[in-house]
Design a protein around this motif. Sequence first.
Motif, PDB file in Angstrom:
ATOM      1  N   ALA A  59       0.789  -1.243   0.125  1.00 43.88           N
ATOM      2  CA  ALA A  59       0.155   0.035   0.192  1.00 43.88           C
ATOM      3  C   ALA A  59       1.127   1.221  -0.017  1.00 43.88           C
ATOM      4  CB  ALA A  59      -0.884   0.075   1.286  1.00 43.88           C
TER       5      ALA A  59
ATOM      6  N   GLU B 194      -8.829  -8.324  -1.710  1.00 41.79           N
ATOM      7  CA  GLU B 194      -8.257  -7.145  -2.136  1.00 41.79           C
ATOM      8  C   GLU B 194      -8.366  -6.897  -3.628  1.00 41.79           C
ATOM      9  OE1 GLU B 194      -5.403  -5.461   1.210  1.00 41.79           O
ATOM     10  OE2 GLU B 194      -4.498  -6.895  -0.239  1.00 41.79           O
TER      11      GLU B 194
ATOM     12  N   LEU C 194     -10.451  -3.862  -4.818  1.00 45.79           N
ATOM     13  CA  LEU C 194      -9.625  -2.450  -4.281  1.00 45.79           C
ATOM     14  C   LEU C 194      -8.744  -2.211  -5.259  1.00 45.79           C
ATOM     15  CD1 LEU C 194      -8.738  -0.684  -1.811  1.00 45.79           C
ATOM     16  CD2 LEU C 194      -7.284  -2.604  -1.331  1.00 45.79           C
ATOM     17  N   TYR C 195      -7.947  -3.515  -5.737  1.00 39.90           N
ATOM     18  CA  TYR C 195      -6.723  -2.981  -6.555  1.00 39.90           C
ATOM     19  C   TYR C 195      -7.095  -2.699  -7.866  1.00 39.90           C
ATOM     20  CZ  TYR C 195      -3.600  -5.124  -2.848  1.00 39.90           C
ATOM     21  OH  TYR C 195      -2.949  -5.077  -1.625  1.00 39.90           O
TER      22      TYR C 195
ATOM     23  N   LYS D  77      -9.857  -0.983  -8.587  1.00 40.44           N
ATOM     24  CA  LYS D  77     -10.172   0.223  -8.639  1.00 40.44           C
ATOM     25  C   LYS D  77      -9.110   1.385  -8.441  1.00 40.44           C
ATOM     26  CE  LYS D  77     -13.714   3.330  -6.771  1.00 40.44           C
ATOM     27  NZ  LYS D  77     -15.030   3.594  -5.986  1.00 40.44           N
ATOM     28  N   THR D  78      -8.396   1.024  -7.434  1.00 40.48           N
ATOM     29  CA  THR D  78      -7.165   2.053  -7.415  1.00 40.48           C
ATOM     30  C   THR D  78      -6.144   1.755  -8.512  1.00 40.48           C
ATOM     31  OG1 THR D  78      -5.922   0.276  -6.093  1.00 40.48           O
ATOM     32  CG2 THR D  78      -7.491   1.710  -4.885  1.00 40.48           C
TER      33      THR D  78
ATOM     34  N   TRP E 223      -3.592   0.011  -8.617  1.00 37.46           N
ATOM     35  CA  TRP E 223      -2.279  -0.236  -8.019  1.00 37.46           C
ATOM     36  C   TRP E 223      -1.439  -1.425  -8.858  1.00 37.46           C
ATOM     37  CZ3 TRP E 223      -3.269  -0.065  -1.975  1.00 37.46           C
ATOM     38  CH2 TRP E 223      -3.580   1.402  -1.727  1.00 37.46           C
TER      39      TRP E 223
ATOM     40  N   PRO F  47     -14.563  -3.076  -3.362  1.00 39.10           N
ATOM     41  CA  PRO F  47     -13.116  -2.480  -3.161  1.00 39.10           C
ATOM     42  C   PRO F  47     -12.836  -2.270  -1.689  1.00 39.10           C
ATOM     43  CG  PRO F  47     -14.470  -1.155  -4.632  1.00 39.10           C
ATOM     44  CD  PRO F  47     -15.260  -2.251  -4.312  1.00 39.10           C
ATOM     45  N   TRP F  48     -14.177  -2.144  -0.952  1.00 37.69           N
ATOM     46  CA  TRP F  48     -13.960  -2.053   0.441  1.00 37.69           C
ATOM     47  C   TRP F  48     -14.060  -3.244   1.379  1.00 37.69           C
ATOM     48  CZ3 TRP F  48     -18.637  -3.734   1.949  1.00 37.69           C
ATOM     49  CH2 TRP F  48     -19.570  -3.576   1.054  1.00 37.69           C
TER      50      TRP F  48
ATOM     51  N   PHE G  26     -11.837  -5.670   2.173  1.00 38.59           N
ATOM     52  CA  PHE G  26     -11.121  -6.094   3.172  1.00 38.59           C
ATOM     53  C   PHE G  26     -10.965  -5.157   4.351  1.00 38.59           C
ATOM     54  CE2 PHE G  26      -6.298  -4.926   4.629  1.00 38.59           C
ATOM     55  CZ  PHE G  26      -6.230  -6.054   5.074  1.00 38.59           C
ATOM     56  N   SER G  27     -11.308  -3.921   4.238  1.00 39.09           N
ATOM     57  CA  SER G  27     -11.499  -2.863   5.344  1.00 39.09           C
ATOM     58  C   SER G  27     -12.757  -3.211   6.056  1.00 39.09           C
ATOM     59  CB  SER G  27     -11.689  -1.339   4.757  1.00 39.09           C
ATOM     60  OG  SER G  27     -12.405  -0.569   5.717  1.00 39.09           O
TER      61      SER G  27
END
Lengths: 433, 279
Positions: free
Chosen positions: A71, A90, A93-94, A96-97, A99, A392-393, A395-396
């Motif tokens: 991150a 994740e 998330l990855y 969307k970001t 990364w 995307p959220w 994991f959080s």
Amino acid sequence: MASLISSVVLIGSTTAGAAVAQPAISLAGQTITVATADTITPAIVKAFEKATGIKVIADNIGWDSLQTKVATAAEAHTYFADIEDVDWSETALYYKTGWFLPLNKYFNVSALQKQYPQLSVFIDHGELVALPQDSQASVTTVNAVDFKKAGITTMPTTLAQYTADLRTIKAKGVVKYPLVQNLGAQETLATTWWQLAVSYGGSVLTPSGQPDFTSPSSPGYKAAEWLLDAFKSGLISPAAIDYAEGELQTVMGHGDAATSYSDYTGVIGPAYNVPSQSKVVGQVQYLQSPGLTGPAKLIAEPDGMGIPAAAKHIAAAVEFMKWYGGAQVQAALGGASGTSSKSLYIPGEPLPPNLAGLKALAASPIGKVGDISLAAQLTQDSVPAIPGGGQPWEFSWSEQVAQDLHDTFTGEKSLPAAILLMASQAKSDAASS
Amino acid sequence: MIAPLVAMILGLAIYPTVLTSVDAFFGDDALEPGRHAFGVQNFTAVFSNPTVRSSMVNTAWYVLFGVVLTVVFGTAIGLLLQRPFKARGIIVAIVILPWALPGLVEGIIWSWIYDPTYGVLNHVLTMLGLLHHYSVFVGLNHIETIFLISLVQVWQVTPLAALLVLASLQTIPGDLYEAAKVDGAGYWRTLKGVTLPLIRPGLAVATVEAIVASLNIFDQVYVLNSNATLGNSLMGQAYQLSFVDYNFGQGYALSLVALVITVVMSIGAMKLIFRKVDY
């Protein structure tokens, strides 16, 4: 030359190799850094370097630390490694970001889908975010000797029967606390709940990410209730609220519990059948997790390998992923070619991610021990935790879930209050993403 | 001559602090890419987050336990080590060992001491008849959890406090003790009237060190109590916001809040305790 040789070898012998385009340029001499969840041993590095001429720096660090570094590097747009860990939770998330690089350009996704049973976990909006590095699924493990001592001769297939068996084992004093689950505020608790929700015939989130567990009759609510009841009725030790990561396996390995509802496929060989660290060698077996009306589907929890956006040697990284995913290499990682320090064997390595690797491992001498064939079959049949793909959220949110559920065991929150908080967080996350 | 040092401080301390402070005022959320408008929205979000608020209360307890116990134990150990005795050098080296260990390693060591199933503490207490059955020490009771986690950090930080106190003790001229003795002062009176006032510079630095460590407690909490709200700390929440929620802006904001609190408390402690000593 080495690269050319490796390509020929890969085409002839690997699973991933059959499904991917071969590199056109020589990659020998390039150096890549690999930072993944599964350990990259010196023997693996040596074998890969010998096969391809590509140098590897293996950055073997703990999972938590790895996520932080991934991150931080991504946020700062700086280089950390050429291949990095992608946890199953994740993917969205990855995606969307941004990364990680989409891998569709480097791999033939439709061909891979036939070979990697858990590949869909790493696909978001049609883009392949990572290649599975292993295959793991949440699965029930049982100490067959304890069940037998309690007079249970037929293994349970439904949750009702499983619960009744747990009570019988406790009542007969076979073990004080028959069920072991980690109830600490860790991701493990969240995934146990997710698995139980699937076992109750549903999921905790709808495909659009809305909470599907607020009604007391919903599978998610019943799942949380079942776990809390098991704890309150003394089927689970009070100590479970303070278990460290991996302590579940320690308790099971010491013979202090008869079963774990949510353990991992691949765990028996490295955790329970090693005489130096287990008192239950040969006693533990996998059981397809009991569900509402019969055996439940298992949720897939693999770790994957992805290529971060800041990677320096993308082609070499792809080459490593192809080589690593090869059937023979995968089987060797599981111990099919021996378990000495010079072999590719990784102690405690989860199961191979692809069918060819699973098949090769299951057919090897080590594969005959520890129910690998059954684990492989269960893994192949596993399903994503959230139908229709992750959020995307995710994991959080699962960390929040672990926190709130944990609070119900310590008495900090009531179950309805925790459910309300978990639902409210999911709604808020879904609305803002 | 001092250029490398200045460059190091600028590069590794000042630059990241300035960057973090600036970014704390922008909404830097990985899930909502792009730079957001300048404002205090991150601070508003952080202070309205109930988990963050409870972590602030927990951190106040960590500071209370951490500072009091570190200073008391550090002073006591410093006083014990002041007197010359055989193998003093070896004892000093052993005493300082916990300070050299990373917080994470200490957390792991103590997790096996506190472990409710196989822990040393349970074993010893049941063997001595003080417990009838194994108990859960960490994670059930709020204050007990914080106190036990604090102990781990106190165990780590106390050696440095002891060395700071010891260094101050060794600057006190021997004739002051002789004068006190001539005046008929006993051990406790000498301690109160001579020793403690003269080691105030050392005590002040030890207190600041304990404040900084307690306010920033993270590793021990993370290992011993995971992410549970019961013992979560301010830094635990900063980690959570940054590396679990990937909301770096809020993580920066909370870190900045922690920095300001640390500076204010440290200055306060120095003003309260530090006195220049001239002989």
